[in-house]
Design a protein around this motif. Structure first.
Motif, PDB file in Angstrom:
ATOM      1  N   LEU A  45       0.825  -1.204   0.000  1.00 40.67           N
ATOM      2  CA  LEU A  45       0.000   0.000   0.000  1.00 40.67           C
ATOM      3  C   LEU A  45       0.865   1.263   0.000  1.00 40.67           C
ATOM      4  O   LEU A  45       0.538   2.243  -0.670  1.00 40.67           O
ATOM      5  CB  LEU A  45      -0.923   0.003   1.226  1.00 40.67           C
ATOM      6  N   TRP A  46       1.964   1.237   0.732  1.00 39.14           N
ATOM      7  CA  TRP A  46       2.897   2.376   0.764  1.00 39.14           C
ATOM      8  C   TRP A  46       3.430   2.636  -0.638  1.00 39.14           C
ATOM      9  O   TRP A  46       3.536   3.792  -1.070  1.00 39.14           O
ATOM     10  CB  TRP A  46       4.020   2.054   1.739  1.00 39.14           C
ATOM     11  N   TRP A  47       3.754   1.587  -1.354  1.00 34.57           N
ATOM     12  CA  TRP A  47       4.270   1.705  -2.720  1.00 34.57           C
ATOM     13  C   TRP A  47       3.177   2.159  -3.685  1.00 34.57           C
ATOM     14  O   TRP A  47       3.409   3.017  -4.543  1.00 34.57           O
ATOM     15  CB  TRP A  47       4.838   0.355  -3.166  1.00 34.57           C
ATOM     16  N   MET A  48       1.977   1.604  -3.554  1.00 37.05           N
ATOM     17  CA  MET A  48       0.888   1.912  -4.491  1.00 37.05           C
ATOM     18  C   MET A  48       0.423   3.357  -4.368  1.00 37.05           C
ATOM     19  O   MET A  48       0.164   4.021  -5.364  1.00 37.05           O
ATOM     20  CB  MET A  48      -0.298   0.964  -4.267  1.00 37.05           C
ATOM     21  N   VAL A  49       0.290   3.853  -3.150  1.00 35.90           N
ATOM     22  CA  VAL A  49      -0.176   5.230  -2.966  1.00 35.90           C
ATOM     23  C   VAL A  49       0.945   6.215  -3.271  1.00 35.90           C
ATOM     24  O   VAL A  49       0.738   7.241  -3.919  1.00 35.90           O
ATOM     25  CB  VAL A  49      -0.719   5.438  -1.536  1.00 35.90           C
ATOM     26  N   ASP A  50       2.139   5.917  -2.787  1.00 37.81           N
ATOM     27  CA  ASP A  50       3.339   6.695  -3.140  1.00 37.81           C
ATOM     28  C   ASP A  50       3.163   8.187  -2.849  1.00 37.81           C
ATOM     29  O   ASP A  50       3.383   9.032  -3.712  1.00 37.81           O
ATOM     30  CB  ASP A  50       3.693   6.468  -4.619  1.00 37.81           C
ATOM     31  N   ARG A  51       2.736   8.497  -1.639  1.00 37.64           N
ATOM     32  CA  ARG A  51       2.613   9.879  -1.195  1.00 37.64           C
ATOM     33  C   ARG A  51       3.269  10.013   0.179  1.00 37.64           C
ATOM     34  O   ARG A  51       3.058   9.161   1.049  1.00 37.64           O
ATOM     35  CB  ARG A  51       1.140  10.313  -1.093  1.00 37.64           C
ATOM     36  N   PRO A  52       4.046  11.075   0.405  1.00 40.21           N
ATOM     37  CA  PRO A  52       4.723  11.203   1.699  1.00 40.21           C
ATOM     38  C   PRO A  52       3.779  11.452   2.861  1.00 40.21           C
ATOM     39  O   PRO A  52       4.130  11.203   4.015  1.00 40.21           O
ATOM     40  CB  PRO A  52       5.659  12.400   1.489  1.00 40.21           C
ATOM     41  N   ASN A  53       2.576  11.952   2.560  1.00 44.59           N
ATOM     42  CA  ASN A  53       1.613  12.262   3.625  1.00 44.59           C
ATOM     43  C   ASN A  53       0.614  11.130   3.852  1.00 44.59           C
ATOM     44  O   ASN A  53      -0.533  11.349   4.239  1.00 44.59           O
ATOM     45  CB  ASN A  53       0.881  13.577   3.353  1.00 44.59           C
ATOM     46  N   LEU A  54       1.070   9.901   3.632  1.00 37.03           N
ATOM     47  CA  LEU A  54       0.242   8.712   3.841  1.00 37.03           C
ATOM     48  C   LEU A  54       0.500   8.118   5.215  1.00 37.03           C
ATOM     49  O   LEU A  54       1.617   8.137   5.718  1.00 37.03           O
ATOM     50  CB  LEU A  54       0.561   7.667   2.763  1.00 37.03           C
ATOM     51  N   PHE A  55      -0.553   7.574   5.815  1.00 41.74           N
ATOM     52  CA  PHE A  55      -0.450   6.698   6.970  1.00 41.74           C
ATOM     53  C   PHE A  55      -0.982   5.317   6.577  1.00 41.74           C
ATOM     54  O   PHE A  55      -2.061   5.224   5.969  1.00 41.74           O
ATOM     55  CB  PHE A  55      -1.297   7.201   8.147  1.00 41.74           C
TER      56      PHE A  55
END
Length: 371
Positions: free
Chosen positions: A128-138
């Motif tokens: 999920l971290w890779w798929m969304v690829d946004r620094p402001n993700l939790f």
């Protein structure tokens, strides 16, 4: 912006919205809430996505494309949910930049069916971290016993984590320890600790729902006096534990290396009992450096009727301890309460995930039939 929301933010509470939908995004409603209601973050869960997908036509175009591509329902679920999360993260990016990464965050949960499986949870968090690829993700990981090492492992890889489904003080202490361990490993792995964020989602209203049910069954005058007081008391004592843990030498070493505290997040803040004030779990949990994630109805109620007058957490520690002792005295088994709530929480999210998959399956079949 309402005076109540301004005051709440000024008192150190970050206002997050506990909801997301494609409709909210495409109409600009989320951006409007950022500007007018001081919303500085968004949380999501399987229940929210299942509800969003079942309404309107906002997802029709993407579902049609997924049908043409012939993807399976699991891939479709990830494609649909991560699309919304990326969009919301982009809307909130200015907040993220303005607050130097503190707020402007958007959360997405790992598949809740993995809540008791450590290695698969970590693998899902990476995906999920890779798929969304946004620094402001939790990435949301549940605070089950099996989730604790997954939290540490994800943080050690530089993944920012929203720890969810926390009900007990004992488990919350372990969550903080898992955070410390993750940061220590991240530092050893060469990660910049200042770029890693985390919140710990402590659930509030569900505690009252379960305990009030038991108090009603007990039925004594003493039991009746304790109704709808446990949720606030439990959360206030969680903040006391937060102050204790983040006052240790272990934390001081991490702070000196650039780390930020794992902020307490008040979740499940919509009242379940219509006889209670709709702002009970907002105005009653004001403290510096916390997050309150609210359903839209609670956000609107706070905007219209809220009255945050100051710190209502650290000034209430003695009251909170008295409530918890009172519950013990009348025969409420706290350990059993939090065990039931965790099991129910995992089960409810699993059911919602199945509903989401069933809804997507039906949509895919419908689009295929019309092709």
């Amino acid at each position: 912006m309402s005076d109540a929301l301004k005051k709440l933010s000024g008192l150190g509470v970050s206002i997050w919205l506990d909801d997301i939908s494609r409709e909210r995004l495409r109409t600009g409603n989320l951006e409007q809430l950022v500007k007018e209601k001081n919303v500085v973050g968004v949380t999501s869960n399987p229940t929210i996505f299942a509800k969003a997908l079942s309404k309107g036509d906002a997802y029709d175009g993407q579902v049609r494309d997924l049908t043409v591509r012939g993807v399976d329902v699991e891939e479709a679920a990830r494609a649909i949910t991560t699309y919304d999360i990326r969009w919301a993260a982009d809307v909130l990016r200015p907040v993220y930049d303005r607050t130097e990464g503190l707020d402007g965050r958007v959360s997405i949960e790992v598949d809740p069916r993995l809540a008791r499986e450590t290695e698969r949870t970590v693998a899902e968090a990476r995906a999920l971290w890779w798929m969304v690829d946004r620094p402001n993700l939790f990435i949301k990981i549940p605070a089950t016993e099996e989730g604790l090492p997954a939290i540490t492992a994800a943080l050690a890889e530089g993944i920012s984590v929203n720890v969810t489904l926390i009900f007990s003080l004992e488990r919350y202490g372990k969550v903080i320890d898992a955070y410390f361990a993750g940061l220590e490993q991240a530092r050893a792995n060469g990660h910049d600790l200042s770029k890693i964020e985390s919140v710990a989602s402590f659930f509030v209203s569900r505690v009252d729902t379960e305990i009030d049910k038991r108090l009603d069954k007990i039925g004594s005058d003493a039991a009746k006096e304790l109704r709808s007081k446990a949720g606030l008391a439990n959360a206030r004592l969680a903040y006391a534990l937060y102050e204790e843990k983040f006052g240790t030498d272990r934390w001081a070493r991490l702070r000196d290396a650039g780390a930020r505290p794992q902020r307490p997040l008040w979740a499940s803040t919509g009242v379940k009992d219509p006889n209670l004030s709709p702002t009970l779990y907002v105005d009653g949990l004001v403290a510096d450096g916390v997050v309150n994630t609210m359903p839209e109805a609670t956000l609107e109620a706070e905007a219209e009727k809220g009255d945050p007058t100051g710190d209502t957490v650290t000034t209430k520690y003695d009251d909170a301890r008295a409530v918890m002792q009172g519950l013990k005295d009348v025969g409420v088994d706290y350990d059993d309460v939090v065990r039931v709530l965790e099991d129910e929480g995992v089960e409810k999210f699993e059911v919602s995930w199945k509903e989401l998959l069933d809804t997507i399956t039906a949509e895919l079949k419908d689009k295929a039939a019309k092709a």
